[in-house]
Write a protein that holds these residues in place. Structure first.
Motif, PDB file in Angstrom:
ATOM      1  N   GLU C  24     -30.987   1.884  14.778  1.00 21.82           N
ATOM      2  CA  GLU C  24     -30.634   2.159  13.566  1.00 21.82           C
ATOM      3  C   GLU C  24     -29.860   1.056  12.631  1.00 21.82           C
ATOM      4  OE1 GLU C  24     -29.313   4.392  16.340  1.00 21.82           O
ATOM      5  OE2 GLU C  24     -31.355   5.042  16.004  1.00 21.82           O
ATOM      6  N   ASP C  25     -29.459  -0.015  13.157  1.00 24.31           N
ATOM      7  CA  ASP C  25     -28.811  -1.116  12.506  1.00 24.31           C
ATOM      8  C   ASP C  25     -30.087  -1.788  11.974  1.00 24.31           C
ATOM      9  OD1 ASP C  25     -26.375  -0.171  13.222  1.00 24.31           O
ATOM     10  OD2 ASP C  25     -26.307  -1.217  15.112  1.00 24.31           O
ATOM     11  N   ILE C  26     -30.948  -1.797  12.717  1.00 25.45           N
ATOM     12  CA  ILE C  26     -32.103  -2.866  11.923  1.00 25.45           C
ATOM     13  C   ILE C  26     -32.951  -2.204  11.085  1.00 25.45           C
ATOM     14  CG2 ILE C  26     -34.007  -4.487  12.745  1.00 25.45           C
ATOM     15  CD1 ILE C  26     -32.790  -4.470  15.636  1.00 25.45           C
ATOM     16  N   ASN C  27     -33.186  -2.721   9.936  1.00 26.40           N
ATOM     17  CA  ASN C  27     -34.131  -2.264   8.928  1.00 26.40           C
ATOM     18  C   ASN C  27     -35.643  -2.834   9.048  1.00 26.40           C
ATOM     19  OD1 ASN C  27     -32.348  -0.409   7.833  1.00 26.40           O
ATOM     20  ND2 ASN C  27     -31.105  -2.007   6.840  1.00 26.40           N
ATOM     21  N   ASP C  28     -36.562  -2.018   8.591  1.00 22.56           N
ATOM     22  CA  ASP C  28     -37.895  -2.635   9.016  1.00 22.56           C
ATOM     23  C   ASP C  28     -37.967  -4.025   8.073  1.00 22.56           C
ATOM     24  OD1 ASP C  28     -38.365  -0.445  10.224  1.00 22.56           O
ATOM     25  OD2 ASP C  28     -39.551   0.530   8.871  1.00 22.56           O
ATOM     26  N   ASN C  29     -37.264  -4.054   7.079  1.00 23.50           N
ATOM     27  CA  ASN C  29     -37.644  -5.530   6.238  1.00 23.50           C
ATOM     28  C   ASN C  29     -36.387  -6.548   6.283  1.00 23.50           C
ATOM     29  OD1 ASN C  29     -40.112  -5.080   4.773  1.00 23.50           O
ATOM     30  ND2 ASN C  29     -39.235  -3.232   3.906  1.00 23.50           N
ATOM     31  N   ASP C  30     -35.580  -6.189   7.188  1.00 23.38           N
ATOM     32  CA  ASP C  30     -34.274  -7.117   7.536  1.00 23.38           C
ATOM     33  C   ASP C  30     -34.775  -8.533   7.874  1.00 23.38           C
ATOM     34  OD1 ASP C  30     -32.169  -5.306   6.710  1.00 23.38           O
ATOM     35  OD2 ASP C  30     -31.620  -4.912   8.603  1.00 23.38           O
ATOM     36  N   ASN C  31     -34.485  -9.646   7.503  1.00 27.97           N
ATOM     37  CA  ASN C  31     -34.623 -10.833   8.085  1.00 27.97           C
ATOM     38  C   ASN C  31     -34.118 -10.952   9.575  1.00 27.97           C
ATOM     39  OD1 ASN C  31     -35.810 -12.229   6.053  1.00 27.97           O
ATOM     40  ND2 ASN C  31     -33.794 -13.027   5.172  1.00 27.97           N
ATOM     41  N   LEU C  32     -35.027 -11.154  10.322  1.00 29.57           N
ATOM     42  CA  LEU C  32     -34.818 -11.388  11.874  1.00 29.57           C
ATOM     43  C   LEU C  32     -33.858 -12.801  12.118  1.00 29.57           C
ATOM     44  CD1 LEU C  32     -38.002 -10.036  13.664  1.00 29.57           C
ATOM     45  CD2 LEU C  32     -35.712  -8.720  13.178  1.00 29.57           C
ATOM     46  N   PHE C  33     -34.260 -13.773  11.455  1.00 31.82           N
ATOM     47  CA  PHE C  33     -33.691 -14.910  11.690  1.00 31.82           C
ATOM     48  C   PHE C  33     -32.723 -15.254  10.611  1.00 31.82           C
ATOM     49  CE2 PHE C  33     -37.198 -14.856  14.447  1.00 31.82           C
ATOM     50  CZ  PHE C  33     -36.807 -15.662  15.493  1.00 31.82           C
ATOM     51  N   GLY C  34     -31.818 -16.497  10.731  1.00 32.28           N
ATOM     52  CA  GLY C  34     -31.064 -16.643   9.626  1.00 32.28           C
ATOM     53  C   GLY C  34     -29.923 -15.822   9.377  1.00 32.28           C
ATOM     54  N   GLU C  35     -29.206 -15.445   8.273  1.00 40.51           N
ATOM     55  CA  GLU C  35     -28.720 -14.311   7.818  1.00 40.51           C
ATOM     56  C   GLU C  35     -28.879 -13.055   8.572  1.00 40.51           C
ATOM     57  OE1 GLU C  35     -26.347 -14.724   4.634  1.00 40.51           O
ATOM     58  OE2 GLU C  35     -26.417 -16.448   5.621  1.00 40.51           O
ATOM     59  N   GLY C  36     -29.868 -12.135   8.386  1.00 37.98           N
ATOM     60  CA  GLY C  36     -30.189 -11.019   9.007  1.00 37.98           C
ATOM     61  C   GLY C  36     -29.407 -10.820  10.383  1.00 37.98           C
ATOM     62  N   LEU C  37     -30.382 -10.794  11.191  1.00 30.10           N
ATOM     63  CA  LEU C  37     -29.944 -10.438  12.820  1.00 30.10           C
ATOM     64  C   LEU C  37     -29.513 -11.856  13.374  1.00 30.10           C
ATOM     65  CD1 LEU C  37     -32.355  -8.050  15.025  1.00 30.10           C
ATOM     66  CD2 LEU C  37     -30.091  -7.939  13.884  1.00 30.10           C
ATOM     67  N   GLY C  38     -29.787 -12.910  12.741  1.00 25.92           N
ATOM     68  CA  GLY C  38     -29.017 -14.195  13.474  1.00 25.92           C
ATOM     69  C   GLY C  38     -29.682 -14.728  14.590  1.00 25.92           C
ATOM     70  N   LEU C  39     -31.040 -14.356  14.867  1.00 31.26           N
ATOM     71  CA  LEU C  39     -31.942 -15.175  16.033  1.00 31.26           C
ATOM     72  C   LEU C  39     -32.133 -16.321  15.684  1.00 31.26           C
ATOM     73  CD1 LEU C  39     -34.417 -12.255  16.494  1.00 31.26           C
ATOM     74  CD2 LEU C  39     -32.078 -12.260  17.170  1.00 31.26           C
ATOM     75  N   ASP C  40     -32.345 -17.207  17.010  1.00 30.05           N
ATOM     76  CA  ASP C  40     -32.299 -18.507  16.713  1.00 30.05           C
ATOM     77  C   ASP C  40     -33.909 -19.209  17.287  1.00 30.05           C
ATOM     78  OD1 ASP C  40     -31.946 -18.711  19.251  1.00 30.05           O
ATOM     79  OD2 ASP C  40     -30.213 -20.362  19.274  1.00 30.05           O
ATOM     80  N   SER C  41     -33.792 -20.506  17.391  1.00 32.35           N
ATOM     81  CA  SER C  41     -35.135 -20.859  17.901  1.00 32.35           C
ATOM     82  C   SER C  41     -35.554 -20.498  19.389  1.00 32.35           C
ATOM     83  CB  SER C  41     -35.046 -22.603  17.731  1.00 32.35           C
ATOM     84  OG  SER C  41     -33.803 -22.960  18.479  1.00 32.35           O
ATOM     85  N   ILE C  42     -34.553 -20.255  20.187  1.00 32.63           N
ATOM     86  CA  ILE C  42     -34.838 -19.867  21.476  1.00 32.63           C
ATOM     87  C   ILE C  42     -35.335 -18.340  21.532  1.00 32.63           C
ATOM     88  CG2 ILE C  42     -33.894 -19.602  24.015  1.00 32.63           C
ATOM     89  CD1 ILE C  42     -31.595 -21.580  23.325  1.00 32.63           C
ATOM     90  N   ASP C  43     -34.757 -17.796  20.683  1.00 33.37           N
ATOM     91  CA  ASP C  43     -35.034 -16.228  20.579  1.00 33.37           C
ATOM     92  C   ASP C  43     -36.584 -16.141  19.951  1.00 33.37           C
ATOM     93  OD1 ASP C  43     -32.820 -14.978  21.257  1.00 33.37           O
ATOM     94  OD2 ASP C  43     -31.815 -15.542  19.125  1.00 33.37           O
ATOM     95  N   ALA C  44     -37.101 -17.050  19.187  1.00 39.34           N
ATOM     96  CA  ALA C  44     -38.450 -17.231  18.588  1.00 39.34           C
ATOM     97  C   ALA C  44     -39.325 -17.407  19.788  1.00 39.34           C
ATOM     98  CB  ALA C  44     -38.410 -18.267  17.579  1.00 39.34           C
ATOM     99  N   LEU C  45     -38.838 -18.435  20.520  1.00 35.75           N
ATOM    100  CA  LEU C  45     -39.736 -18.581  21.894  1.00 35.75           C
ATOM    101  C   LEU C  45     -39.851 -17.277  22.766  1.00 35.75           C
ATOM    102  CD1 LEU C  45     -38.224 -22.100  22.688  1.00 35.75           C
ATOM    103  CD2 LEU C  45     -40.619 -21.699  21.791  1.00 35.75           C
ATOM    104  N   GLU C  46     -38.738 -16.753  22.962  1.00 34.63           N
ATOM    105  CA  GLU C  46     -38.946 -15.493  23.551  1.00 34.63           C
ATOM    106  C   GLU C  46     -39.873 -14.472  23.107  1.00 34.63           C
ATOM    107  OE1 GLU C  46     -37.129 -15.782  26.438  1.00 34.63           O
ATOM    108  OE2 GLU C  46     -37.718 -13.702  27.154  1.00 34.63           O
TER     109      GLU C  46
END
Lengths: 200, 387, 85
Positions: C24-46
């Motif tokens: 419920e905390d994640i909206n369909d249009n939220d940014n996954l990287f940077g501000e939004g969920l705060g994912l980083d480069s390793i998450d991107a590779l994952e």
């Protein structure tokens, strides 16, 4: 120019001890469950914790407890001196398990990045913004003689004004960690003999 | 206790190395001269489904070299590599292997292939180190340093520090790592492996090539033990980026600080450095980070080379292997070529040595950087044994 | 598409160890990287590994990921169009 120990912290046998005082106890046998309970109890609040391998979890938690409970600012050039026996064996075995089956071959970058023991140094350095000397050593057992010699050499050669020394061992559900800070201002004797009594 | 430890001079001597290009220093130097890379194309389904480039030492060579020595095994491939490179040091210096002579083993993963065979005891790095030090009859407890890709060169600075503070008179430094499926698969998952031999600092670089090697050096304060190829270790520093666990710092801060501190301790100026043996892995971020750091340290004009294009990235051996080769080149007053370099591919100027150059070399800077935000810089200065 | 989006949210939470975050905390249009969920480069590779493993899509250039992993919305759209399993 004698160096002394400031505070020390131990995590072993379901207990967290800071300078002789038991601050937290949890009988949970599973390492992951146990270390999470310590993380929550001490309100460390560092969400990256959940992404870490067991060695980094143990290292970041014990370093945080010691540093957050120490008076005064942390020296910018505090060196980190970490050691253990089993390197990062748990995450190594996890990575190995993802490459053994040719038909289910999906090595995970998020695991692989933790397959070096010194990543624990990186995590502590990032959390405490320490652009300082740091190194990871491996011995069969905690090696008080080496810790004293190398910590002293860092201070005496002006590589650091203080050193965070640690034994951070975790292998499945067996864990044992001991950390202390040493500097010329430390009040407690920093010797092989005294360290042995603290980790007994 | 108020002693000025920094007055104790420490020297590096008797370097040796084993790579796919040669079983000792001179064989490796000849291969560098001829451009016969240690990196080759391999097809080995135990390591990867499809053919790949890497630097792998053949079992035949290892067996042949090891059979010349007199050790009772069993030893793993990695342990044999280590005993082979250490043989010269054992022959020359075993008479000083006393309580005042230590050993440091630098590695990232040691016998990591033990996991393929479920030989868990061989996984433990202290076991590997004990086996080696017993075989050599070293009298002190071995020290294992596992600090990612800076391990090999950091081991030299740790040796210097322990000698300067009078714990030891001599330390044998040895570094080794294997080309393993474990590490190869990980770098593949990072999409960081080049489909060709790697090209450090080139515009056309597209990732690393892995390799395996062993290298060794004898570090001592006893001038009477030095051979003609000896260098004084005059400055060293290892400063963490405190930025990211796998990505190098964009500003090169940790490497910059390490270089500056090493230069200050050595009491030299940037222009006194005759050549830089850099890390140069050929990933986009690493090479750019180094360009930032060297530029900030006023070293953009200093001849620089990476040996990764020749040996591949040999992980915990790399820093030591590259030091041994660089100092041996310096002995011949030659700057080795930076294999794989063609068009400049970093955004700040660097003086990359594309071809072998002849130049009088006195002062060498060796650097390395690695995962965990680690960086090391060490300055070596030629030591005239008549001094 | 709605089902795929929920599935992706669940997968991101488990595979990237996002403790204390729920679907419920994640909206369909939220940014996954940077501000939004705060994912980083390793998450991107994952996430690249996840595309391959669960949907049979191979990305060879990590830079391609940047647009695809912008949000749950963009990811779901890309998977719908390219999935082989």
């Amino acid at each position: 120019m004698n160096n002394g120990i400031h505070h020390y912290c131990r995590i072993s046998n379901g207990q967290v001890i800071l300078d002789d005082k038991v601050l937290f106890t949890n009988e949970e046998k599973n390492f992951d469950g146990f270390i999470k309970s310590v993380y929550k109890h001490f309100e460390i609040d560092y969400p990256k914790f959940y992404k870490m391998d067991p060695l980094c979890k143990l290292s970041i938690v014990i370093a945080s407890i010691l540093l957050d409970n120490s008076e005064g600012a942390i020296e910018d050039d505090m060196a980190l001196l970490l050691s253990n026996k089993s390197s990062c064996i748990d995450v190594d075995l996890k990575h190995q398990s993802t490459i053994e089956d040719k038909d289910d071959y999906y090595p995970s970058p998020a695991n692989f990045v933790y397959t070096l023991p010194n990543i624990a140094l990186g995590e502590i350095s990032i959390k405490y913004k320490l652009r300082s000397e740091n190194s990871f050593f491996i011995f069969e057992d905690f090696n008080p003689e080496f810790m004293v010699d190398y910590a002293n050499s860092l201070i005496h050669l002006n590589k650091a004004s203080s050193v965070l020394c640690a034994w951070v061992e975790v292998n499945k559900d067996n864990y044992n960690a001991f950390v202390y800070k040493v500097s010329p201002n430390g009040k407690t004797e920093h010797s092989k003999e005294h360290l042995k009594t603290l980790i007994e | 206790m108020d002693q000025d430890f920094s007055n104790i001079s420490v020297y590096a001597t008797s370097g040796n190395c084993l790579s796919p290009a040669g079983s000792n220093v001179s064989e490796n130097l000849v291969a560098i001269d001829k451009g016969n890379l240690a990196i080759e194309k391999h097809s080995n389904s135990d390591l990867s489904e499809s053919p790949f480039y890497g630097a792998i030492i053949s079992e035949t060579v290892i067996e042949k070299e090891f059979s010349k020595l007199n050790y009772e095994g069993p030893f793993s491939k990695l342990e044999k590599m280590i005993l082979i490179v250490l043989n010269g040091i054992v022959t020359k210096y075993s008479h000083v292997f006393s309580k005042r002579c230590g050993i440091i083993f630098s590695t990232t993963k040691g016998n990591i292939d033990a996991l393929d065979n479920a030989e868990i005891e061989n996984y433990y790095l202290h076991n590997t180190a004990s086996k080696i030090s017993k075989a050599m009859d070293i009298k002190t407890q071995p020290i294992v340093l596992s600090n990612a890709c800076v391990s090999g060169i950091m081991a030299v600075s740790v040796a210097k520090r322990l000698i300067q503070t009078d714990k030891y008179d001599h330390i044998v430094v040895v570094g080794a790592d294997l080309f393993s499926k474990f590490v190869f698969s990980g770098f593949q998952s990072f999409q960081a492996v080049s489909p060709k031999p790697c090209k450090p600092y080139s515009k056309n670089r597209d990732g690393i090539t892995l390799g395996e090697a062993a290298a060794a050096m004898f570090v001592t304060k006893d001038k009477s033990l030095l051979t003609s190829n000896s260098y004084k270790i005059t400055g060293e520093s290892s400063i963490n980026d405190a930025n990211h666990i796998s990505g190098p710092s964009r500003t090169g801060e940790g490497l910059f600080q390490s270089v500056q501190k090493a230069i200050k301790e050595a009491g030299v100026k940037p222009k006194d450095i005759d050549m830089i043996s850099s890390h140069g892995t050929a990933t986009n971020y690493n090479d750019e980070m180094e360009a930032q750091a060297f530029s900030r340290a006023d070293l953009a004009q200093t001849p620089l080379f990476s040996l990764k294009g020749f040996f591949g990235h040999t992980l915990g051996a790399a820093g030591l292997l590259e030091t041994v080769i660089s100092l041996a080149s310096a002995d011949e007053n030659k700057i080795p070529p930076s294999f794989g370099f063609d068009e400049m591919g970093v955004t700040l100027p660097l003086n990359i040595s594309a071809q072998t150059q002849s130049k009088s070399i006195h002062t060498v800077l060796k650097t390395a950087s690695g995962f965990g935000g680690s960086n090391t810089a060490v300055i070596f200065q030629k030591f005239n044994t008549n001094e | 598409m709605g089902e795929l989006k929920t599935e992706l949210k669940n997968k991101i939470i488990t595979s990237l160890n996002l403790e204390d975050i729920s679907v419920e905390d994640i909206n369909d249009n939220d940014n996954l990287f940077g501000e939004g969920l705060g994912l980083d480069s390793i998450d991107a590779l994952e996430l690249i590994v996840m595309l391959d493993k669960d949907y049979g899509i191979k990305l060879t250039d990590p830079k391609e990921g940047k647009k695809i992993f912008e949000s749950i919305e963009t990811m779901a759209k890309f998977i719908e169009e390219n999935r082989t399993k």
